[in-house]
Motif scaffolding. Structure first.
Motif, PDB file in Angstrom:
ATOM      1  N   VAL A  17     -44.758  -1.341   2.676  1.00  0.00           N
ATOM      2  CA  VAL A  17     -45.743  -0.528   2.761  1.00  0.00           C
ATOM      3  C   VAL A  17     -46.856  -0.789   2.301  1.00  0.00           C
ATOM      4  O   VAL A  17     -47.833  -0.798   2.951  1.00  0.00           O
ATOM      5  N   PHE A  18     -46.953  -1.432   1.124  1.00  0.00           N
ATOM      6  CA  PHE A  18     -48.307  -1.842   0.728  1.00  0.00           C
ATOM      7  C   PHE A  18     -49.046  -3.123   1.695  1.00  0.00           C
ATOM      8  O   PHE A  18     -50.272  -2.731   2.036  1.00  0.00           O
ATOM      9  N   THR A  19     -48.076  -3.990   1.992  1.00  0.00           N
ATOM     10  CA  THR A  19     -48.801  -4.933   2.971  1.00  0.00           C
ATOM     11  C   THR A  19     -49.324  -4.352   4.615  1.00  0.00           C
ATOM     12  O   THR A  19     -50.360  -4.738   4.972  1.00  0.00           O
ATOM     13  N   MET A  20     -48.614  -3.361   4.761  1.00  0.00           N
ATOM     14  CA  MET A  20     -48.741  -2.589   6.237  1.00  0.00           C
ATOM     15  C   MET A  20     -50.173  -1.942   5.910  1.00  0.00           C
ATOM     16  O   MET A  20     -51.119  -1.889   6.888  1.00  0.00           O
ATOM     17  N   VAL A  21     -50.219  -1.136   4.901  1.00  0.00           N
ATOM     18  CA  VAL A  21     -51.593  -0.534   4.576  1.00  0.00           C
ATOM     19  C   VAL A  21     -52.691  -1.704   4.534  1.00  0.00           C
ATOM     20  O   VAL A  21     -53.779  -1.289   5.092  1.00  0.00           O
ATOM     21  N   LEU A  22     -52.391  -2.646   3.812  1.00  0.00           N
ATOM     22  CA  LEU A  22     -53.483  -3.764   3.834  1.00  0.00           C
ATOM     23  C   LEU A  22     -53.852  -4.271   5.420  1.00  0.00           C
ATOM     24  O   LEU A  22     -55.004  -4.570   5.535  1.00  0.00           O
ATOM     25  N   MET A  23     -52.795  -4.658   6.152  1.00  0.00           N
ATOM     26  CA  MET A  23     -53.142  -5.174   7.290  1.00  0.00           C
ATOM     27  C   MET A  23     -53.851  -4.300   8.101  1.00  0.00           C
ATOM     28  O   MET A  23     -54.675  -4.494   8.873  1.00  0.00           O
ATOM     29  N   VAL A  24     -53.598  -2.931   8.020  1.00  0.00           N
ATOM     30  CA  VAL A  24     -54.254  -1.727   8.931  1.00  0.00           C
ATOM     31  C   VAL A  24     -55.710  -1.730   8.306  1.00  0.00           C
ATOM     32  O   VAL A  24     -56.589  -1.941   9.262  1.00  0.00           O
ATOM     33  N   ILE A  25     -55.925  -2.023   7.059  1.00  0.00           N
ATOM     34  CA  ILE A  25     -57.340  -1.956   6.688  1.00  0.00           C
ATOM     35  C   ILE A  25     -58.298  -3.373   7.225  1.00  0.00           C
ATOM     36  O   ILE A  25     -59.283  -3.214   7.429  1.00  0.00           O
ATOM     37  N   LEU A  26     -57.334  -4.593   6.985  1.00  0.00           N
ATOM     38  CA  LEU A  26     -58.055  -5.711   7.489  1.00  0.00           C
ATOM     39  C   LEU A  26     -58.252  -5.875   8.927  1.00  0.00           C
ATOM     40  O   LEU A  26     -59.357  -6.069   9.459  1.00  0.00           O
ATOM     41  N   SER A  42     -64.291 -14.196   9.913  1.00  0.00           N
ATOM     42  CA  SER A  42     -63.415 -15.280  10.392  1.00  0.00           C
ATOM     43  C   SER A  42     -61.812 -15.327   9.554  1.00  0.00           C
ATOM     44  O   SER A  42     -60.956 -15.732   9.890  1.00  0.00           O
ATOM     45  N   TRP A  43     -61.986 -14.515   8.460  1.00  0.00           N
ATOM     46  CA  TRP A  43     -60.890 -14.762   7.674  1.00  0.00           C
ATOM     47  C   TRP A  43     -60.006 -13.580   7.586  1.00  0.00           C
ATOM     48  O   TRP A  43     -58.614 -13.622   7.246  1.00  0.00           O
ATOM     49  N   SER A  44     -60.405 -12.498   8.341  1.00  0.00           N
ATOM     50  CA  SER A  44     -59.325 -11.163   8.180  1.00  0.00           C
ATOM     51  C   SER A  44     -58.381 -11.533   9.206  1.00  0.00           C
ATOM     52  O   SER A  44     -57.180 -11.018   8.951  1.00  0.00           O
ATOM     53  N   GLU A  45     -58.699 -12.042  10.141  1.00  0.00           N
ATOM     54  CA  GLU A  45     -57.589 -12.173  11.253  1.00  0.00           C
ATOM     55  C   GLU A  45     -56.430 -13.242  10.575  1.00  0.00           C
ATOM     56  O   GLU A  45     -55.163 -13.030  10.993  1.00  0.00           O
ATOM     57  N   GLU A  46     -56.932 -14.349  10.087  1.00  0.00           N
ATOM     58  CA  GLU A  46     -56.083 -15.210   9.561  1.00  0.00           C
ATOM     59  C   GLU A  46     -55.270 -14.446   8.424  1.00  0.00           C
ATOM     60  O   GLU A  46     -54.081 -14.750   8.387  1.00  0.00           O
ATOM     61  N   LEU A  47     -55.661 -13.879   7.531  1.00  0.00           N
ATOM     62  CA  LEU A  47     -55.090 -13.245   6.275  1.00  0.00           C
ATOM     63  C   LEU A  47     -54.242 -12.080   6.984  1.00  0.00           C
ATOM     64  O   LEU A  47     -52.931 -11.942   6.666  1.00  0.00           O
ATOM     65  N   ALA A  48     -54.458 -11.566   7.816  1.00  0.00           N
ATOM     66  CA  ALA A  48     -53.489 -10.342   8.818  1.00  0.00           C
ATOM     67  C   ALA A  48     -52.230 -11.241   9.352  1.00  0.00           C
ATOM     68  O   ALA A  48     -51.176 -10.723   9.001  1.00  0.00           O
TER      69      ALA A  48
END
Length: 168
Positions: A17-26, A42-48
């Motif tokens: 749940v936490f990582t899904m919320v984080l991915m949506v924000i990213l 440049s970093w948001s797509e890689e982190l997602a």
């Protein structure tokens, strides 16, 4: 709720749940940045992408906990209940062997990545952190598969998440 029960029932779910919320924000930030500001992060797509990889491996363990992996049960249904349990046990043990293999080989791969010191392109995160999802997912699946073997012989009443195959 005890810590043991919390870890057993909510560990993977909370992480997912936490990582899904984080991915949506990213991803939302990436879209806003690209279309409103006109500049891409440049970093948001890689982190997602890396978060999603972790979600897949931890999600596999969560699916084992919930007995949500796809199974072909038509063949098994022609046998009596005792033989069905033996077939289930064999399948769980084979799966346990695979997940244990993933945990061991994944750990060896992580150790090699640690020695090499390789980092990710945009964020320069050590790759061993990213690849740690493999042995952790394999280990968690192994633990969950041991639980499944126990529940197989104790019956579905020992786990509120495991549904009785007769009622399905």
């Amino acid at each position: 709720m005890s810590i043991r029960k919390l870890l057993d029932e909510k560990l993977e779910e909370g992480f997912l749940v936490f990582t899904m919320v984080l991915m949506v924000i990213l991803i939302f930030s990436q879209v806003i940045s690209r279309y409103i500001i006109g500049s891409s992060l440049s970093w948001s797509e890689e982190l997602a992408r890396y978060i999603h990889i972790w979600q897949v491996w931890i999600g596999a363990s969560y699916a084992v906990r919930k007995s949500a992996h796809i199974k072909v049960e038509a063949f098994k249904k022609i046998f009596n209940e005792k033989i069905q349990k033996i077939i289930d046990l064999f399948a769980l043990l084979a799966w346990f062997g695979l997940s244990l293999f993933l945990a061991i080989q994944g750990t060896q791969m992580v150790m090699k990545m640690l020695e090499r010191g390789q980092t990710s392109p945009a964020m320069e995160i050590p790759m061993w952190i990213l690849f740690s999802a493999i042995p952790l997912g394999g280990l968690l699946m192994s633990i969950r598969l041991i639980q499944q073997v126990i529940w197989l012989f104790q019956g579905p009443k020992s786990s509120p998440d495991v549904t009785d195959s007769k009622s399905a």
